[in-house]
Scaffold this motif. Structure first.
Motif, PDB file in Angstrom:
ATOM      1  N   VAL A   6       0.774  -1.190  -0.015  1.00  0.00           N
ATOM      2  CA  VAL A   6      -0.067   0.008  -0.040  1.00  0.00           C
ATOM      3  C   VAL A   6       0.860   1.293  -0.065  1.00  0.00           C
ATOM      4  O   VAL A   6       0.551   2.227  -0.680  1.00  0.00           O
ATOM      5  CB  VAL A   6      -0.877  -0.002   1.230  1.00  0.00           C
ATOM      6  N   GLU A   7       1.853   1.098   0.682  1.00  0.00           N
ATOM      7  CA  GLU A   7       2.859   2.361   1.012  1.00  0.00           C
ATOM      8  C   GLU A   7       3.512   2.667  -0.636  1.00  0.00           C
ATOM      9  O   GLU A   7       3.674   3.803  -0.890  1.00  0.00           O
ATOM     10  CB  GLU A   7       3.933   2.168   1.794  1.00  0.00           C
ATOM     11  N   SER A  11       2.980   5.786  -3.295  1.00  0.00           N
ATOM     12  CA  SER A  11       4.102   6.264  -3.933  1.00  0.00           C
ATOM     13  C   SER A  11       3.832   6.340  -5.668  1.00  0.00           C
ATOM     14  O   SER A  11       4.885   6.890  -6.192  1.00  0.00           O
ATOM     15  CB  SER A  11       5.390   6.035  -3.469  1.00  0.00           C
ATOM     16  N   GLY A  12       2.974   5.626  -6.223  1.00  0.00           N
ATOM     17  CA  GLY A  12       2.808   5.746  -7.494  1.00  0.00           C
ATOM     18  C   GLY A  12       3.312   4.269  -8.231  1.00  0.00           C
ATOM     19  O   GLY A  12       3.309   4.214  -9.429  1.00  0.00           O
ATOM     20  N   ASP A  13       3.741   3.451  -7.432  1.00  0.00           N
ATOM     21  CA  ASP A  13       4.118   2.022  -7.861  1.00  0.00           C
ATOM     22  C   ASP A  13       2.985   1.406  -8.373  1.00  0.00           C
ATOM     23  O   ASP A  13       2.376   0.848  -7.782  1.00  0.00           O
ATOM     24  CB  ASP A  13       4.772   1.347  -6.761  1.00  0.00           C
ATOM     25  N   ARG A  61      -5.187   6.819   4.672  1.00  0.00           N
ATOM     26  CA  ARG A  61      -4.338   7.157   5.819  1.00  0.00           C
ATOM     27  C   ARG A  61      -3.619   6.384   6.073  1.00  0.00           C
ATOM     28  O   ARG A  61      -2.515   6.329   6.724  1.00  0.00           O
ATOM     29  CB  ARG A  61      -5.005   7.976   6.527  1.00  0.00           C
ATOM     30  N   ASP A  62      -4.406   5.099   6.666  1.00  0.00           N
ATOM     31  CA  ASP A  62      -3.823   3.926   7.360  1.00  0.00           C
ATOM     32  C   ASP A  62      -3.782   2.677   6.511  1.00  0.00           C
ATOM     33  O   ASP A  62      -4.397   2.048   6.017  1.00  0.00           O
ATOM     34  CB  ASP A  62      -4.807   3.533   8.508  1.00  0.00           C
ATOM     35  N   PRO A  63      -2.346   2.407   5.978  1.00  0.00           N
ATOM     36  CA  PRO A  63      -2.392   1.247   5.249  1.00  0.00           C
ATOM     37  C   PRO A  63      -3.120  -0.145   5.508  1.00  0.00           C
ATOM     38  O   PRO A  63      -3.296  -0.905   4.731  1.00  0.00           O
ATOM     39  CB  PRO A  63      -0.862   1.024   4.802  1.00  0.00           C
ATOM     40  N   SER A  64      -3.075  -0.532   6.607  1.00  0.00           N
ATOM     41  CA  SER A  64      -3.428  -1.306   7.305  1.00  0.00           C
ATOM     42  C   SER A  64      -5.215  -1.572   6.985  1.00  0.00           C
ATOM     43  O   SER A  64      -6.025  -2.535   7.068  1.00  0.00           O
ATOM     44  CB  SER A  64      -3.275  -1.678   8.862  1.00  0.00           C
TER      45      SER A  64
END
Length: 90
Positions: A6-7, A11-13, A61-64
């Motif tokens: 998710v992070e 970042s655009g990945d 906001r929260d990747p989890s």
């Protein structure tokens, strides 16, 4: 692992997002089918939800919370598809 993906997606990945989408698509399709009761319309809703997810992935906001966030986007997309269908039927 999912939080890292998710992070990276934030970042655009594109590849990270693709992995997340593939891991979720079966569950999303099942939810959409339960709501819409039609496979083709469910596919449309899932596609719309994934496009929305990619467009707005930086907003999470929260990747989890990825699964819950994507589920909510799918439900909203189902309602949008259902509204569109009702308008056509008039």
């Amino acid at each position: 692992m999912q939080q890292e993906l998710v992070e990276r997606a934030r970042s655009g990945d594109h590849d990270a997002f693709s992995v997340l989408a593939r891991a979720s698509i079966g569950r999303l399709y099942a939810v959409a089918t339960l709501i819409l009761r039609d496979g083709d319309r469910a596919q449309d809703a899932v596609q719309e939800a994934l496009v929305s997810a990619w467009r707005d992935v930086r907003a999470i906001r929260d990747p989890s919370a990825w699964d819950a966030w994507l589920h909510r986007l799918t439900v909203r997309a189902c309602y949008k598809v259902a509204r569109t269908d009702r308008r056509r039927d008039r």
